[in-house]
Design a protein around this motif. Structure first.
Motif, PDB file in Angstrom:
ATOM      1  N   PHE A 283      -2.098  19.102  -6.178  1.00  0.00           N
ATOM      2  CA  PHE A 283      -0.772  18.521  -5.984  1.00  0.00           C
ATOM      3  C   PHE A 283       0.135  19.555  -5.322  1.00  0.00           C
ATOM      4  N   GLY A 284       0.736  19.170  -4.224  1.00  0.00           N
ATOM      5  CA  GLY A 284       1.565  20.081  -3.441  1.00  0.00           C
ATOM      6  C   GLY A 284       0.885  20.565  -2.183  1.00  0.00           C
ATOM      7  N   SER A 285      -0.429  20.304  -2.077  1.00  0.00           N
ATOM      8  CA  SER A 285      -1.145  20.735  -0.876  1.00  0.00           C
ATOM      9  C   SER A 285      -0.960  19.770   0.287  1.00  0.00           C
ATOM     10  N   GLN A 286      -0.437  18.577   0.002  1.00  0.00           N
ATOM     11  CA  GLN A 286      -0.171  17.552   1.003  1.00  0.00           C
ATOM     12  C   GLN A 286       1.257  17.040   0.815  1.00  0.00           C
ATOM     13  N   PRO A 287       1.847  16.428   1.835  1.00  0.00           N
ATOM     14  CA  PRO A 287       3.166  15.811   1.645  1.00  0.00           C
ATOM     15  C   PRO A 287       3.121  14.802   0.499  1.00  0.00           C
ATOM     16  N   PHE A 288       4.234  14.681  -0.210  1.00  0.00           N
ATOM     17  CA  PHE A 288       4.314  13.838  -1.409  1.00  0.00           C
ATOM     18  C   PHE A 288       5.403  12.787  -1.225  1.00  0.00           C
ATOM     19  N   GLY A 289       5.064  11.547  -1.550  1.00  0.00           N
ATOM     20  CA  GLY A 289       6.033  10.465  -1.436  1.00  0.00           C
ATOM     21  C   GLY A 289       5.984   9.535  -2.635  1.00  0.00           C
ATOM     22  N   PHE A 290       6.957   8.634  -2.694  1.00  0.00           N
ATOM     23  CA  PHE A 290       7.001   7.588  -3.709  1.00  0.00           C
ATOM     24  C   PHE A 290       7.006   6.233  -3.014  1.00  0.00           C
ATOM     25  N   TYR A 291       6.184   5.317  -3.536  1.00  0.00           N
ATOM     26  CA  TYR A 291       6.298   3.914  -3.173  1.00  0.00           C
ATOM     27  C   TYR A 291       6.836   3.175  -4.392  1.00  0.00           C
ATOM     28  N   VAL A 292       7.873   2.378  -4.217  1.00  0.00           N
ATOM     29  CA  VAL A 292       8.446   1.603  -5.316  1.00  0.00           C
ATOM     30  C   VAL A 292       8.265   0.126  -4.990  1.00  0.00           C
ATOM     31  N   HIS A 293       7.425  -0.533  -5.780  1.00  0.00           N
ATOM     32  CA  HIS A 293       7.151  -1.952  -5.557  1.00  0.00           C
ATOM     33  C   HIS A 293       8.151  -2.801  -6.333  1.00  0.00           C
ATOM     34  N   VAL A 294       8.852  -3.658  -5.620  1.00  0.00           N
ATOM     35  CA  VAL A 294       9.796  -4.598  -6.248  1.00  0.00           C
ATOM     36  C   VAL A 294       9.179  -5.990  -6.102  1.00  0.00           C
TER      37      VAL A 294
ATOM     38  N   LEU B 108       1.959   9.256   5.898  1.00  0.00           N
ATOM     39  CA  LEU B 108       1.464   9.918   4.691  1.00  0.00           C
ATOM     40  C   LEU B 108       0.220   9.203   4.172  1.00  0.00           C
ATOM     41  N   TYR B 109       0.230   7.855   4.178  1.00  0.00           N
ATOM     42  CA  TYR B 109      -0.964   7.102   3.776  1.00  0.00           C
ATOM     43  C   TYR B 109      -2.121   7.364   4.739  1.00  0.00           C
ATOM     44  N   TRP B 110      -1.828   7.319   6.033  1.00  0.00           N
ATOM     45  CA  TRP B 110      -2.892   7.378   7.040  1.00  0.00           C
ATOM     46  C   TRP B 110      -3.500   8.766   7.192  1.00  0.00           C
ATOM     47  N   THR B 111      -2.831   9.798   6.678  1.00  0.00           N
ATOM     48  CA  THR B 111      -3.333  11.165   6.847  1.00  0.00           C
ATOM     49  C   THR B 111      -3.694  11.842   5.524  1.00  0.00           C
ATOM     50  N   GLY B 112      -3.887  11.045   4.477  1.00  0.00           N
ATOM     51  CA  GLY B 112      -4.403  11.601   3.227  1.00  0.00           C
ATOM     52  C   GLY B 112      -3.379  12.298   2.364  1.00  0.00           C
ATOM     53  N   GLY B 113      -2.108  11.912   2.468  1.00  0.00           N
ATOM     54  CA  GLY B 113      -1.079  12.516   1.642  1.00  0.00           C
ATOM     55  C   GLY B 113      -1.158  12.057   0.191  1.00  0.00           C
ATOM     56  N   HIS B 114      -0.220  12.546  -0.613  1.00  0.00           N
ATOM     57  CA  HIS B 114      -0.131  12.192  -2.021  1.00  0.00           C
ATOM     58  C   HIS B 114       1.069  11.270  -2.227  1.00  0.00           C
ATOM     59  N   TRP B 115       0.888  10.256  -3.061  1.00  0.00           N
ATOM     60  CA  TRP B 115       2.043   9.407  -3.392  1.00  0.00           C
ATOM     61  C   TRP B 115       1.863   8.814  -4.776  1.00  0.00           C
ATOM     62  N   TRP B 116       3.001   8.543  -5.385  1.00  0.00           N
ATOM     63  CA  TRP B 116       3.023   7.848  -6.680  1.00  0.00           C
ATOM     64  C   TRP B 116       3.605   6.463  -6.436  1.00  0.00           C
ATOM     65  N   GLY B 117       2.848   5.439  -6.826  1.00  0.00           N
ATOM     66  CA  GLY B 117       3.293   4.066  -6.677  1.00  0.00           C
ATOM     67  C   GLY B 117       3.897   3.560  -7.972  1.00  0.00           C
ATOM     68  N   VAL B 118       5.172   3.210  -7.928  1.00  0.00           N
ATOM     69  CA  VAL B 118       5.915   2.705  -9.081  1.00  0.00           C
ATOM     70  C   VAL B 118       5.942   1.185  -9.021  1.00  0.00           C
ATOM     71  N   GLY B 119       5.711   0.528 -10.164  1.00  0.00           N
ATOM     72  CA  GLY B 119       5.879  -0.916 -10.219  1.00  0.00           C
ATOM     73  C   GLY B 119       4.586  -1.660 -10.512  1.00  0.00           C
ATOM     74  N   PRO B 120       4.695  -2.953 -10.849  1.00  0.00           N
ATOM     75  CA  PRO B 120       3.515  -3.762 -11.162  1.00  0.00           C
ATOM     76  C   PRO B 120       2.548  -3.819  -9.985  1.00  0.00           C
ATOM     77  N   GLY B 121       1.287  -3.496 -10.243  1.00  0.00           N
ATOM     78  CA  GLY B 121       0.265  -3.548  -9.208  1.00  0.00           C
ATOM     79  C   GLY B 121       0.294  -2.416  -8.207  1.00  0.00           C
ATOM     80  N   ALA B 122       1.250  -1.497  -8.315  1.00  0.00           N
ATOM     81  CA  ALA B 122       1.372  -0.418  -7.331  1.00  0.00           C
ATOM     82  C   ALA B 122       0.196   0.541  -7.426  1.00  0.00           C
ATOM     83  N   HIS B 123      -0.241   1.032  -6.263  1.00  0.00           N
ATOM     84  CA  HIS B 123      -1.342   1.996  -6.171  1.00  0.00           C
ATOM     85  C   HIS B 123      -0.789   3.400  -5.924  1.00  0.00           C
ATOM     86  N   SER B 124      -1.481   4.393  -6.451  1.00  0.00           N
ATOM     87  CA  SER B 124      -1.091   5.798  -6.304  1.00  0.00           C
ATOM     88  C   SER B 124      -2.296   6.627  -5.877  1.00  0.00           C
ATOM     89  N   HIS B 125      -2.023   7.809  -5.323  1.00  0.00           N
ATOM     90  CA  HIS B 125      -3.088   8.747  -4.973  1.00  0.00           C
ATOM     91  C   HIS B 125      -2.577  10.176  -5.083  1.00  0.00           C
TER      92      HIS B 125
END
Length: 406
Positions: free
Chosen positions: A25-36, A286-303
């Protein structure tokens, strides 16, 4: 975010991640996806994990959603430890995030900032239905820290919108572009869909010309996929609507690429064009280049670091888990090195920076050479060790990927 719930290994009740993933964690850009997960009405083609008011049932409400999402953001902080990795991108998707009050979206963004910090140039995006916002709402978002917005326009033709069950007035999306820039947004995207039953070449050209006249700095254009179980699929099976064949989809893509290029847009991913590199959607990159993200919300995916997980689907189950102090994670998988290699091929080939040819096996490199000879990839990048799709190659991207990964 498709509505099918995948199976996998159990997620620990506290959301803890494997040590190896935390170490990276921290070796790639980090983002958040928030599913509404809320929509005013369900579009006939939609297979996403979304709910109208009548579909929600008990135990969940739009009014309490921000509170639940903020609880998951706090869970993310506990799960990821104390490492300081400021967030590079935040993307609110759905559903229709802008069905919530602007103050709720801003509150969730503030929670991310409070728990993790935002980088100085963080990209903060929300999707929006053109009918769900007005000038004042957009000003509230911009003042609250949002700097990018994506409007679901889909088409400029009323009869095409009717087939898609879209509920906005033609011309409204173009007006929203002006409002967004006036409110202070730095970047604006318009989403289009091509290949709708009953759409003509002239209809598609009119939609493209409407987008170009509004001049957002980013355009996305997606081929309509008719998903099993949707209302649109049922109408086609009953013979109420014609199915569009692959050749029509290809012609529509070529028209989009040509008209957008003539207007100053350049492709940087198979379905995305922008007026400059600064206008690229960094969250999607970030998705297309193997970054890190936390997906918030019902059904959200994280990596994070090779571990991928996904949350329970229904908003009531999601809320109940968080209210009980538990992770809303439904299941997860730890990707093997081979899984990650294949995934990189699938994703990197779609972007204009291209695929690093060293990722390929001997058989894959032979397939890449054939793709070069068939003019599916560009010769100059290939000589430098990258496969970049030609325009024709973009039409056949899925087939090229299959050859490279066989």
């Amino acid at each position: 975010m498709p509505s099918v719930q995948l199976d996998g290994d159990p997620v620990p009740s506290d959301g803890a991640l494997p040590a190896a993933s935390l170490e990276s964690f921290g070796s790639q850009p980090f983002g958040f996806y928030v599913h509404v997960p809320y929509c005013a009405t369900r579009c006939g083609y939609c297979d996403f994990n979304t709910y109208t008011a009548s579909e929600l049932g008990g135990g969940a409400s739009q009014a309490g959603y921000a509170h639940s999402a903020i609880e998951e953001i706090r869970l993310a902080r506990r799960s990821l430890g104390e490492a300081y990795v400021p967030v590079e991108t935040v993307f609110f998707g759905g559903g229709t995030p802008t069905l919530l009050p602007a103050a709720d979206l801003v509150a969730m963004l503030k929670a991310i900032k409070a728990e993790f910090g935002l980088s100085a140039e963080a990209e903060i995006t929300t999707e929006a239905n053109p009918e769900s916002v007005d000038e004042r709402y957009l000003v509230e978002l911009a003042e609250g820290g949002f700097n990018r917005i994506s409007f679901g326009m889909q088409s400029a033709r009323p009869h095409v919108l009717d087939v898609l069950d879209r509920r906005h007035t033609p011309g409204r999306a173009e007006q929203c572009v002006r409002w967004a820039y006036d409110a202070g947004f730095e970047q604006v995207n318009l989403d289009l869909i091509y290949g709708t039953p009953g759409e003509s070449d002239q209809d598609w050209r009119a939609s493209l010309e409407s987008v170009i006249s509004a001049y957002p700095d980013h355009v996305s254009a997606y081929s309509l996929i008719v998903e099993e179980g949707t209302r649109l699929s049922a109408r086609i099976k009953r013979g109420e609507l014609p199915m569009i064949d692959d050749d029509v989809h290809a012609d529509r893509y070529l028209m989009a690429d040509q008209l957008l290029a003539e207007a100053g847009y350049r492709w940087y991913e198979v379905s995305n064009w922008a007026v400059s590199e600064d206008a690229h959607c960094r969250h999607n990159l970030l998705y297309w280049t193997g970054g890190h993200w936390w997906g918030v919300g019902p059904g959200a995916h994280s990596h994070i670091g090779g571990t991928r997980w996904w949350n329970v689907k229904h908003p009531s189950a999601y809320t109940q888990r968080l209210d009980a102090g538990l992770s809303p994670g439904h299941a997860r998988e730890v990707l093997s090195p081979e899984d990650r290699r294949i995934e990189r091929i699938l994703l990197e080939l779609r972007i204009s920076d291209g695929l690093d040819l060293t990722l390929l096996t001997e058989k894959g490199r032979a397939a890449a050479q054939r793709a070069l000879e068939e003019e599916l990839v560009e010769p100059l990048p290939f000589a430098d060790g990258h496969a970049v799709l030609t325009r024709r190659g973009r039409l056949l991207a899925d087939a090229v990927v299959r050859d490279l990964t066989d």
